[in-house]
Design a protein around this motif. Sequence first.
Motif, PDB file in Angstrom:
ATOM      1  N   LEU A 159      24.608  36.232  43.628  1.00  0.00           N
ATOM      2  CA  LEU A 159      25.346  37.362  44.191  1.00  0.00           C
ATOM      3  C   LEU A 159      24.601  37.919  45.398  1.00  0.00           C
ATOM      4  CD1 LEU A 159      27.882  39.130  43.336  1.00  0.00           C
ATOM      5  CD2 LEU A 159      26.207  40.779  42.527  1.00  0.00           C
ATOM      6  N   LYS A 209      33.059  26.218  39.461  1.00  0.00           N
ATOM      7  CA  LYS A 209      32.639  27.176  40.495  1.00  0.00           C
ATOM      8  C   LYS A 209      33.859  27.872  41.109  1.00  0.00           C
ATOM      9  CE  LYS A 209      30.798  29.405  43.738  1.00  0.00           C
ATOM     10  NZ  LYS A 209      29.679  30.281  43.884  1.00  0.00           N
ATOM     11  N   ASN A 213      35.120  32.210  40.820  1.00  0.00           N
ATOM     12  CA  ASN A 213      35.509  33.131  41.896  1.00  0.00           C
ATOM     13  C   ASN A 213      36.996  33.471  41.851  1.00  0.00           C
ATOM     14  OD1 ASN A 213      32.942  33.493  42.744  1.00  0.00           O
ATOM     15  ND2 ASN A 213      33.079  32.181  44.552  1.00  0.00           N
ATOM     16  N   ARG A 216      37.466  36.246  39.321  1.00  0.00           N
ATOM     17  CA  ARG A 216      37.125  37.571  39.856  1.00  0.00           C
ATOM     18  C   ARG A 216      38.210  38.050  40.826  1.00  0.00           C
ATOM     19  NH1 ARG A 216      33.143  41.183  39.296  1.00  0.00           N
ATOM     20  NH2 ARG A 216      32.258  42.237  41.107  1.00  0.00           N
ATOM     21  N   PRO A 255      39.544  49.011  42.322  1.00  0.00           N
ATOM     22  CA  PRO A 255      40.291  48.730  43.551  1.00  0.00           C
ATOM     23  C   PRO A 255      39.406  48.984  44.763  1.00  0.00           C
ATOM     24  CG  PRO A 255      41.363  50.456  42.231  1.00  0.00           C
ATOM     25  CD  PRO A 255      40.011  50.235  41.639  1.00  0.00           C
ATOM     26  N   GLY A 260      36.519  40.905  50.463  1.00  0.00           N
ATOM     27  CA  GLY A 260      35.861  40.266  51.599  1.00  0.00           C
ATOM     28  C   GLY A 260      34.817  39.266  51.159  1.00  0.00           C
ATOM     29  N   ILE A 264      34.885  34.718  47.485  1.00  0.00           N
ATOM     30  CA  ILE A 264      36.026  35.049  46.629  1.00  0.00           C
ATOM     31  C   ILE A 264      37.347  34.998  47.397  1.00  0.00           C
ATOM     32  CG2 ILE A 264      37.020  36.901  45.228  1.00  0.00           C
ATOM     33  CD1 ILE A 264      34.300  37.474  44.169  1.00  0.00           C
ATOM     34  N   PHE A 317      31.163  43.970  53.974  1.00  0.00           N
ATOM     35  CA  PHE A 317      32.220  43.481  53.073  1.00  0.00           C
ATOM     36  C   PHE A 317      32.073  44.042  51.668  1.00  0.00           C
ATOM     37  CE2 PHE A 317      29.329  40.124  51.593  1.00  0.00           C
ATOM     38  CZ  PHE A 317      29.774  39.843  50.307  1.00  0.00           C
TER      39      PHE A 317
END
Length: 407
Positions: A159, A209, A213, A216, A255, A260, A264, A317
């Motif tokens: 991350l 992988k 993403n 998420r 939210p 960005g 993701i 982002f």
Amino acid sequence: MPSLCVLGLGYIGLPTASIFATKGRRVLGVDVSASVVETINSGRIHIQEPDLDVLVRAAVQSGNLKAATQPAPADVFILAVPTPFHVSPDGARKPDLSFVEAAARSLAPFVAAGNLIILESTSPVGTTEKVKAWLEAELAKLGRKVDGLLYAHCPERILPGQMLKELVANDRICGGLTPAAAEQARGLYASFCTAQIFLTDARTAELAKLTENAFRDVNIAFANELSLICDKLGVDVWELIRLANRHPRVKILQPGPGVGGHCIAVDPWFIVDAAPAEARLLRTAREVNDSKPHHVVAQVRAAAGKDAVVACLGLAFKANVDDLRESPAVEIATHLADAGLKVLAVEPHVTALPKSLQGRAELVSLADALARASVVVLLVDHRAFAGLTFAQLQGKKLIDTRGSIRG
Ligand code: SAJ
């Protein structure tokens, strides 16, 4: 100990190359940019990530990490180059594997029997097989026959903002084109990874992988869609989520102004591209998240009068990083400038505005922005904005896309 050649010295390749070097392996880091190579060889870094400067300096000073613009023979080659998408004329997002292809082909003069070739870049299913095909085609052109090359996909999961911690502590997946390749890759990563390393085949590792993403993205889209529903129904979405999350099996994400980053917002498209008829939910999630910046722009324009001065708090982002690439906050600020509004941008993590805002917005301090703006849009929940209260914003219109300003 086997030597390594890491191709691509960006957000993944540089920490990976450096950590191997600090564990005593001889590592050649390769990047197409001569200035990146020069920066790293002088023990400095070209990207921002907590403690990465210390790690790279230690790796270079140990003599184990060197950077160059061309690969060289090694026992293990790791490809950590970008895998963006391009938009085709009909609007479809297509994976752009040109960097992976170029990197794979560039290995042909240097590989030797039994070398391990690892693809770390997040990639569509089947890319590891393509890496093998590209390299074999290039070897054939050179008239070289190299036996027993091993191929694996070992995606990173770190991350941004916590990369060095997660590099060591996250479980990993090693997917081999053969079981022997996966096993060798596990042995390699075990030299610094303290968590579990799971073996599988390359296609499963590639899809795992992308799935992480996409999972998420879908969950953030759920939160973003709720925020639109709440705006329509006059309900406070933050209060709603806080209460719904008191249910033992509900865990709604937050939210925001949109999704960005270069992971993701990109990776789910690789699944949609490969299985367009099946990946309906994933496509819709992407569309929901991509549409959120437009909703915020409309909110600001509705709140702002003709000559309004709009303070955009945050351009990155996400919180507490300096990365402005693929940032919904930048997209929103740019649309506001396009609409003729006076935009004051506050981004404590950068010293210059991104290209799309240069000459069209002012980069100012928080105090300056609050003194001058009639509309305040909180776009990123940076720690630097954590102390902001409604009292400080009295008399101004507030659009808080992160729900982080409290009483
Ligand atoms: N966001 C929200 N609401 C949330 C969480 C995130 O709006 O509740 C937004 C953020 O503001 C940001 C975007 O989503 O704009 C993505 O941020 P992130 O922190 O969720 O993820 P990234 O892109 O920094 O890193 C992700 C991670 N993937 C997962 O958590 C499944 C990371 O583990 C991966 O290694 C990384 O992608 C990658 O390189 O693929």
